[in-house]
Scaffold this active site. Sequence first.
Site, PDB file in Angstrom:
ATOM      1  N   GLU A  76       0.890  -1.206  -0.014  1.00  0.00           N
ATOM      2  CA  GLU A  76      -0.071   0.071  -0.023  1.00  0.00           C
ATOM      3  C   GLU A  76       0.910   1.260  -0.056  1.00  0.00           C
ATOM      4  O   GLU A  76       0.511   2.230   0.877  1.00  0.00           O
ATOM      5  CB  GLU A  76      -1.006  -0.047   1.208  1.00  0.00           C
ATOM      6  CG  GLU A  76      -1.979  -1.034   1.288  1.00  0.00           C
ATOM      7  CD  GLU A  76      -3.009  -1.017   2.324  1.00  0.00           C
ATOM      8  OE1 GLU A  76      -2.753  -0.250   3.233  1.00  0.00           O
ATOM      9  OE2 GLU A  76      -3.689  -1.892   2.082  1.00  0.00           O
ATOM     10  N   GLU A  96      -4.802  -9.183   0.770  1.00  0.00           N
ATOM     11  CA  GLU A  96      -5.433  -8.996   2.131  1.00  0.00           C
ATOM     12  C   GLU A  96      -6.792  -9.229   2.002  1.00  0.00           C
ATOM     13  O   GLU A  96      -7.592  -8.394   1.486  1.00  0.00           O
ATOM     14  CB  GLU A  96      -5.063  -7.721   2.904  1.00  0.00           C
ATOM     15  CG  GLU A  96      -3.785  -7.507   3.356  1.00  0.00           C
ATOM     16  CD  GLU A  96      -3.341  -6.238   4.126  1.00  0.00           C
ATOM     17  OE1 GLU A  96      -4.070  -5.603   4.579  1.00  0.00           O
ATOM     18  OE2 GLU A  96      -1.984  -5.663   3.743  1.00  0.00           O
TER      19      GLU A  96
HETATM   20  C1  GAL Z   1      -4.423  -2.782   5.274  1.00  0.00           C
HETATM   21  C2  GAL Z   1      -3.041  -2.718   5.646  1.00  0.00           C
HETATM   22  C3  GAL Z   1      -2.645  -3.731   6.932  1.00  0.00           C
HETATM   23  C4  GAL Z   1      -3.724  -3.456   8.012  1.00  0.00           C
HETATM   24  C5  GAL Z   1      -4.926  -3.716   7.473  1.00  0.00           C
HETATM   25  C6  GAL Z   1      -6.266  -3.625   8.487  1.00  0.00           C
HETATM   26  O1  GAL Z   1      -4.856  -1.956   4.617  1.00  0.00           O
HETATM   27  O2  GAL Z   1      -2.411  -3.119   4.769  1.00  0.00           O
HETATM   28  O3  GAL Z   1      -1.397  -3.378   7.251  1.00  0.00           O
HETATM   29  O4  GAL Z   1      -3.396  -2.149   8.525  1.00  0.00           O
HETATM   30  O5  GAL Z   1      -5.400  -2.662   6.499  1.00  0.00           O
HETATM   31  O6  GAL Z   1      -7.310  -3.527   8.178  1.00  0.00           O
END
Ligand code: GAL
Length: 820
Positions: free
Chosen positions: A426, A502
């Site tokens: 990100e 993610e």
């Molecule tokens: C994402 C990020 C992670 C964590 C996650 C929580 O955007 O890459 O490190 O912060 O959100 O939902």
Amino acid sequence: MKVFSSFFLSIISSLFLFSGVMAFQQQSPDQNLRQVTTLQTGWTFAKSNHPQAKTLDFDDSDWEQVSVPHDWAISGPFIMDGDGSTAKLPWKGQGWYRRTLDIPADLGNKRVYLEFDGVMAFPKIYVNGELAGKWDYGYNSFYLDVTEHLSPGGENLLAVHADTRQHDSRWYPGAGIYRKVQMKIVNPVHVDIWGTYITTPIVKPNYADVRIRTTVENKTQNDADIKVEQIIYSPGGNEVGRGDITPTIKANSEAQPEVTITLTDPQRWDIDNPVLYTAKTLVYNGDELVDSYKTTFGVRTIRFTADNGFYLNDRRVQFKGVNLHHGHGPLGAAFHPRAMERQLQIMKDMGVNAIRTSHNTAAPELLELCDKMGLLFFNEVFDKYDEKAGITDTTDFDSFARRNIRNHVVRDRNHPSLFLWSVGNEIGDVQWNVDNGFQRLNTMVSYTRMYDPTRPVTLVNDQTEGARMRHFDYYDVHSWNYNRRYRIARQMEPNKAVIISESASTVSTRGFYEFPLPDEHTYFTKSLQVSSYDLNAPWWAEIADDDFMWQQQEPYIAGEFVWTGFDYLGEPTPYANNQVQDMGMTDREASRSSYFGIVDLVGIPKDRFYLYKSYWKPQETTIHILPHWNWEDADQDTIPVFVYTNGDCAELFLNGDSQGKQCKNPKSETSVERFRLMWDDVVYEPGELKAVAYKEGVKIGEEIKKTTGEATKLKLTPDRTAITADGMDLSYILVEAFDAEGNAHPLSDERVNISLEGPAQIAGVGNGNPQSFEPFQADYADLFYGKAMIILKSKHQAGKVTVNVSADGFEGDAAEIVVK
Ligand code: GAL
């Protein structure tokens, strides 16, 4: 660099092939050739700044005696109005470590290296008062040749200064020398640190070419005529190939001789069959054997396809992955191999086949474990450096990226588990090409490919519209976090594979339930805990079932990596400081650890564990009922009951009365209806809930949840009853409250006192409550929804250890652990 990167861009197509590689160093048994010592004991430590501590005559007699790995902040105390996003722990500041180095008087012309796997942060390494080297990225491994600073036969002092003041973080980073340190003494002609690079350029069903490139250092004043001999041993330990090469290395320089050996009928490394070959590298200077070095590797093929996901050994494998942060709950960032192995075992039990390290260089042992346990590995080097953490020296980005990517890639590139490099998570300005962001992206991707051209490279993205800038032209695979954000990139470039890097970010507290059920997944109450019906996620994210459904609807997706496998310290969404303030509360109310984990901070499964298991391990019987059935005040109220099962239907009974049969609806557009069975309004009465599950009409099993009696007994369940006397090995001992009939009590919150007899120590205690501010290092633990964990650590002494627990009004328990 330009030529290099354009060459790689030209080979990107809808189908790319990468052959397998693999490896990790082991100590040579031949101490005369190569002496490897792990500097675990004998350290002293003090917080704050002690500039004179680098000098030999400094008096550290009142410093704390510690062993390394060490995290100076995990023992607390918590800073109650501190920042929950970094766990409210005192990690900011400076610390000094000191230790003597045992350097043989007859060192002669040997070279001495110090290798550090991770120091948080900005370590400066002093040897005998002189600055021997420093590093600027707390998560990376680095090494130094310290020979010139030593006095063989005399007293030799190693002093390490760690300074986290300039480090910033979105989670708890830990503080100090939190991974292992090794001293390596080698002959002047030797294999470099991480000096072998093993690839398998050709892998066919009946043979494979194994190419071994070895970086050999000649740290003498003369040219050296050397022989490098490579011997390959099968997974069973038999010699299966041999080859050599005889180059000359100029004085004070290095060479990278390469030998290719063909293996017939090689065994493939696979997640179901994680077999490893070993290459033994022998270096002769003239006729004299001067070094012996071992590398493990695997033979396998990997391949991404745009429309059909990922292939391992020509078989499609859908990633059932999790993200793991670098911390280990009550142990903090201090890396213990057994803590890591246990994390991976718990994840594998749930059906996980892949790990993404979020978001930084991992401990090297993690990749060794993935190789051995059959887990695929997604290796990430940086987090969003424009916001916090990670890259600090943006004044000379090229050299920062080069040295850090070099160490990250060269250290890890031999592991067969490793299938993908990520240059970052990100990174906002890169995704939007702000301030030449694409140039920095190209720099990072090009260095990654320069050090390992055999694997694909990715950037992990979250800025949906940023895809229109086409940053994906610089790398190989689309990786997107949450919410079907991959869709624009995929539409614009359909010739690249897609990974949900993610998924979910579902939040919950183990053991805690609230009703009525939330109408919106972003609905959170002031309870400071999140209901475990698995229906909550922050605004940018979703629930587990959504990702399952999207992968069914878009089968080109190569798989998902859930945020996160384990809860971690920090990032306590939805109860971070700014969030509790928005709810009218103060910083003191903010939590100190995450709610994202599928298991809690100490590794106890939340309900979601069984939801993932039921879907990821369809052949294994899972029948899990939630919530608990101890609702004293709820007589005749309605309570939602969910069942997570690999079956397709289940009938629910309360005290023998059927509550009806529910079946999954695989066509539903409401994702939960595809994957869970739900009875929204069961009228509560105490007693027994029973779920009988069916698959294709055949009963596969049943599960019972009872209203328990009062909690009267403690019960200890160690995960291991025999551990090694190496000062590092661990036994995780689960503490539970039971009623007189032997049912685990789901609500008990007793304080449990712990006493120990025998050679071991309590390395940590905890319970998975993100709102607990009790110390992680204590001789007591509070039960949280009936459970807590004691982490027992060995010393360098064998013997029998007895762990006793007691609590007021409870029958205690004892567990015996043998330390060998
Ligand atoms: C994402 C990020 C992670 C964590 C996650 C929580 O955007 O890459 O490190 O912060 O959100 O939902």
